[in-house]
Write a protein that holds these residues in place. Structure first.
Motif, PDB file in Angstrom:
ATOM      1  N   HIS A 150     -24.806  44.497   7.885  1.00  0.00           N
ATOM      2  CA  HIS A 150     -23.267  44.175   8.063  1.00  0.00           C
ATOM      3  C   HIS A 150     -22.661  45.332   7.335  1.00  0.00           C
ATOM      4  CE1 HIS A 150     -24.157  40.637  10.029  1.00  0.00           C
ATOM      5  NE2 HIS A 150     -25.214  40.092   8.796  1.00  0.00           N
ATOM      6  N   ILE A 151     -22.560  46.738   7.548  1.00  0.00           N
ATOM      7  CA  ILE A 151     -22.107  47.550   6.626  1.00  0.00           C
ATOM      8  C   ILE A 151     -21.489  48.572   7.850  1.00  0.00           C
ATOM      9  CG2 ILE A 151     -22.345  49.695   5.277  1.00  0.00           C
ATOM     10  CD1 ILE A 151     -24.163  48.098   3.547  1.00  0.00           C
ATOM     11  N   LYS A 152     -20.146  48.826   7.711  1.00  0.00           N
ATOM     12  CA  LYS A 152     -19.354  49.639   8.559  1.00  0.00           C
ATOM     13  C   LYS A 152     -19.537  51.294   8.141  1.00  0.00           C
ATOM     14  CE  LYS A 152     -15.729  46.320   9.464  1.00  0.00           C
ATOM     15  NZ  LYS A 152     -14.559  46.074   9.407  1.00  0.00           N
ATOM     16  N   ALA A 153     -19.669  52.175   9.226  1.00  0.00           N
ATOM     17  CA  ALA A 153     -19.962  53.558   8.992  1.00  0.00           C
ATOM     18  C   ALA A 153     -19.009  54.271   9.928  1.00  0.00           C
ATOM     19  CB  ALA A 153     -21.140  54.037   9.223  1.00  0.00           C
ATOM     20  N   THR A 154     -18.456  55.340   9.326  1.00  0.00           N
ATOM     21  CA  THR A 154     -17.477  55.956  10.083  1.00  0.00           C
ATOM     22  C   THR A 154     -17.977  57.600   9.768  1.00  0.00           C
ATOM     23  OG1 THR A 154     -15.948  56.094   8.091  1.00  0.00           O
ATOM     24  CG2 THR A 154     -15.578  54.655  10.077  1.00  0.00           C
ATOM     25  N   LEU A 155     -17.578  58.430  11.182  1.00  0.00           N
ATOM     26  CA  LEU A 155     -18.148  59.784  10.899  1.00  0.00           C
ATOM     27  C   LEU A 155     -16.881  60.532  11.356  1.00  0.00           C
ATOM     28  CD1 LEU A 155     -20.202  62.220  11.125  1.00  0.00           C
ATOM     29  CD2 LEU A 155     -20.403  61.889  13.676  1.00  0.00           C
ATOM     30  N   ASP A 156     -16.107  61.357  10.471  1.00  0.00           N
ATOM     31  CA  ASP A 156     -14.996  62.346  10.679  1.00  0.00           C
ATOM     32  C   ASP A 156     -15.439  63.685  10.744  1.00  0.00           C
ATOM     33  OD1 ASP A 156     -12.459  63.136  10.655  1.00  0.00           O
ATOM     34  OD2 ASP A 156     -11.923  62.322   8.882  1.00  0.00           O
ATOM     35  N   LEU A 157     -15.553  64.190  12.039  1.00  0.00           N
ATOM     36  CA  LEU A 157     -15.930  65.559  12.274  1.00  0.00           C
ATOM     37  C   LEU A 157     -14.577  66.388  11.945  1.00  0.00           C
ATOM     38  CD1 LEU A 157     -17.354  64.762  15.858  1.00  0.00           C
ATOM     39  CD2 LEU A 157     -18.599  65.195  13.815  1.00  0.00           C
ATOM     40  N   ILE A 158     -13.413  66.031  11.870  1.00  0.00           N
ATOM     41  CA  ILE A 158     -12.487  66.921  11.785  1.00  0.00           C
ATOM     42  C   ILE A 158     -12.490  67.523   9.921  1.00  0.00           C
ATOM     43  CG2 ILE A 158     -10.047  67.346  11.297  1.00  0.00           C
ATOM     44  CD1 ILE A 158      -9.737  65.119  13.527  1.00  0.00           C
ATOM     45  N   GLU A 159     -12.931  66.333   9.087  1.00  0.00           N
ATOM     46  CA  GLU A 159     -12.879  66.502   7.678  1.00  0.00           C
ATOM     47  C   GLU A 159     -14.444  67.043   7.240  1.00  0.00           C
ATOM     48  OE1 GLU A 159     -11.551  63.477   5.225  1.00  0.00           O
ATOM     49  OE2 GLU A 159      -9.307  63.679   6.217  1.00  0.00           O
ATOM     50  N   GLY A 160     -15.213  66.451   8.222  1.00  0.00           N
ATOM     51  CA  GLY A 160     -16.848  66.760   7.857  1.00  0.00           C
ATOM     52  C   GLY A 160     -17.222  65.815   6.819  1.00  0.00           C
ATOM     53  N   SER A 161     -16.992  64.476   6.979  1.00  0.00           N
ATOM     54  CA  SER A 161     -17.154  63.571   6.049  1.00  0.00           C
ATOM     55  C   SER A 161     -17.899  62.315   6.834  1.00  0.00           C
ATOM     56  CB  SER A 161     -16.192  63.177   5.156  1.00  0.00           C
ATOM     57  OG  SER A 161     -15.156  62.584   5.670  1.00  0.00           O
ATOM     58  N   ILE A 162     -18.731  61.590   5.832  1.00  0.00           N
ATOM     59  CA  ILE A 162     -19.401  60.295   6.401  1.00  0.00           C
ATOM     60  C   ILE A 162     -18.980  59.316   5.264  1.00  0.00           C
ATOM     61  CG2 ILE A 162     -21.323  59.089   7.413  1.00  0.00           C
ATOM     62  CD1 ILE A 162     -22.758  61.877   7.296  1.00  0.00           C
ATOM     63  N   SER A 163     -18.525  58.224   5.793  1.00  0.00           N
ATOM     64  CA  SER A 163     -18.128  57.017   4.950  1.00  0.00           C
ATOM     65  C   SER A 163     -18.774  55.733   5.147  1.00  0.00           C
ATOM     66  CB  SER A 163     -16.680  56.992   4.808  1.00  0.00           C
ATOM     67  OG  SER A 163     -16.039  56.641   5.892  1.00  0.00           O
ATOM     68  N   VAL A 164     -19.286  55.030   4.186  1.00  0.00           N
ATOM     69  CA  VAL A 164     -19.668  53.497   4.673  1.00  0.00           C
ATOM     70  C   VAL A 164     -18.790  52.705   3.857  1.00  0.00           C
ATOM     71  CG1 VAL A 164     -22.027  54.138   5.124  1.00  0.00           C
ATOM     72  CG2 VAL A 164     -21.604  53.975   2.643  1.00  0.00           C
ATOM     73  N   CYS A 165     -18.733  51.434   4.187  1.00  0.00           N
ATOM     74  CA  CYS A 165     -17.928  50.218   3.541  1.00  0.00           C
ATOM     75  C   CYS A 165     -18.587  48.969   4.030  1.00  0.00           C
ATOM     76  CB  CYS A 165     -16.375  50.385   3.525  1.00  0.00           C
ATOM     77  SG  CYS A 165     -15.934  49.930   5.489  1.00  0.00           S
ATOM     78  N   THR A 166     -18.178  48.032   2.937  1.00  0.00           N
ATOM     79  CA  THR A 166     -18.970  46.519   3.197  1.00  0.00           C
ATOM     80  C   THR A 166     -17.712  45.913   4.064  1.00  0.00           C
ATOM     81  OG1 THR A 166     -17.451  46.077   1.085  1.00  0.00           O
ATOM     82  CG2 THR A 166     -19.905  46.335   0.830  1.00  0.00           C
TER      83      THR A 166
END
Length: 381
Positions: free
Chosen positions: A82-98
């Motif tokens: 139950h963790i959300k993950a987002t991939l941002d190819l423009i900025e070149g970053s990966i983020s995870v949040c509860t």
């Protein structure tokens, strides 16, 4: 009677407290075989988390293609916790949040470790293991440990070994996955194994060959199998490697000898007037001084002329000729050998001709020869 201190506490009481604390620590550190911690379920935290927490990390450009391919699998693996993950190819970053459904507070930390490992070129099949309870990760920064770049590359290659053999041996002994990429070493496995991996990596960058640490790990592995030796110290079994600098320091060609220290300053250099006073030239007339200078110049010119003349005469000196006695002897012997060979060839040619008389004819028997035949043979002779 026990001697009491100023505070009224006996020494026996202090010693008993120390022994009890030591016993308690040893009991706490020892874990029974086959014991496992119970997994954290939703029943342990039915209401979930109070606030949302998130982590983000950057990834290099060359990892973009791989992350695009495996991103659905990453979302699926993190979705189970139950963790959300987002991939941002423009900025070149990966983020995870509860999310609201997240019940495990440590799940976000595991998600953070997962995206860190993916950014450090760890394949997805290995990085997903971080979501398990018994797994942990360690990212060791080795870029700043060695100043010289060439030396750093050699030591990093020493850690990998020929065809990755050293790294494979380290993985088998520590039960960890180790990935050397750029200026970092990513390790994934149990806590005890990670501790050993960090020690080996740091020692390798300090110019200690990894084979020494691998040898000690192999001995420890065999000793841990013996139940009697588990509680004893292993110092007598472990090898002690000492650093031996066999290469001798090269001595310089010109050795500078230090002068003895004197508190007094050095004497001032003599002036031209002082030198003339010491030799007595100061009191001479100017005409005499000029005459002396001209004589010195003429002497120097004469020396220079003689040197130049000698150099010119060197070109007219004939070089020393080498003796030719050995060559003439060889030629004479060769000539002799050739004459003898020609004689033999001529003799052979005469024998081969058809109708030619033999070179050395056999004498006829003396009993059957007539008087005429004997006279003929005598004449021929």
């Amino acid at each position: 009677m026990a001697s009491s201190t100023g505070d009224g506490v006996s020494e026996k009481g202090k010693n008993s407290k120390k022994t009890k604390s030591q016993m308690d620590e040893s009991e706490l550190l020892s874990v029974p075989d086959g014991w496992k911690e119970a997994p954290f379920t939703k029943d342990d935290n039915p209401r979930g988390l109070m606030e949302e927490s998130s982590f983000a990390t950057l990834f290099p450009k060359y990892r973009e293609a791989y992350l695009k391919e495996c991103w659905p699998l990453v979302e699926k693996a993190l979705g189970e916790v139950h963790i959300k993950a987002t991939l941002d190819l423009i900025e070149g970053s990966i983020s995870v949040c509860t999310s609201k459904k997240t019940y495990d507070p440590y799940a976000i930390v595991r998600g953070r470790d997962l995206i860190k490992l993916l950014a450090r070129s760890v394949p997805f099949e290995q990085a997903v293991r971080i979501l398990l309870d018994d797994m942990a990760c360690d990212i060791i920064k080795i870029g700043t440990l060695v100043r010289n770049r060439e030396r750093f590359v050699k030591r990093r290659q020493r850690l990998i070994g020929p065809k990755g053999s050293t790294l494979k041996a380290l993985e088998l002994l520590t039960n960890c996955y180790v990935m050397v990429q750029g200026n970092t070493v990513s390790a994934l496995g149990p806590f005890n194994g990670l501790k050993e991996v960090r020690k080996v990596v740091m020692d390798t960058m300090k110019n200690i060959h990894p084979i020494y640490n691998i040898k000690t790990l192999m001995i420890k592995r065999e000793l841990s199998k013996d139940t009697d030796l588990r509680s004893q110290s292993w110092e007598r079994f472990l090898p002690k490697f000492r650093h031996k600098n066999l290469a001798k320091r090269r001595e310089p060609k010109k050795k500078s000898v230090k002068k003895e220290y004197t508190p007094f300053p050095p004497a001032q250099p003599e002036n031209t007037v002082d030198k003339e006073l010491a030799t007595g030239e100061f009191f001479l007339r100017e005409s005499v001084k000029k005459r002396k200078k001209l004589e010195e110049v003429k002497v120097k010119q004469a020396e220079a002329l003689t040197k130049k003349q000698e150099e010119r005469n060197k070109a007219f000196i004939p070089p020393k000729e080498k003796p030719l006695m050995k060559k003439s002897a060889k030629v004479s012997t060769e000539g002799k050998l050739d004459i003898e060979a020609l004689k033999e060839k001529v003799k052979k040619a005469k024998t081969k001709r058809l109708g030619a008389p033999p070179v050395n004819p056999a004498p006829p028997p003396s009993g059957n020869m007539n008087k005429k035949q004997r006279s003929k043979t005598k004449k021929k002779r």
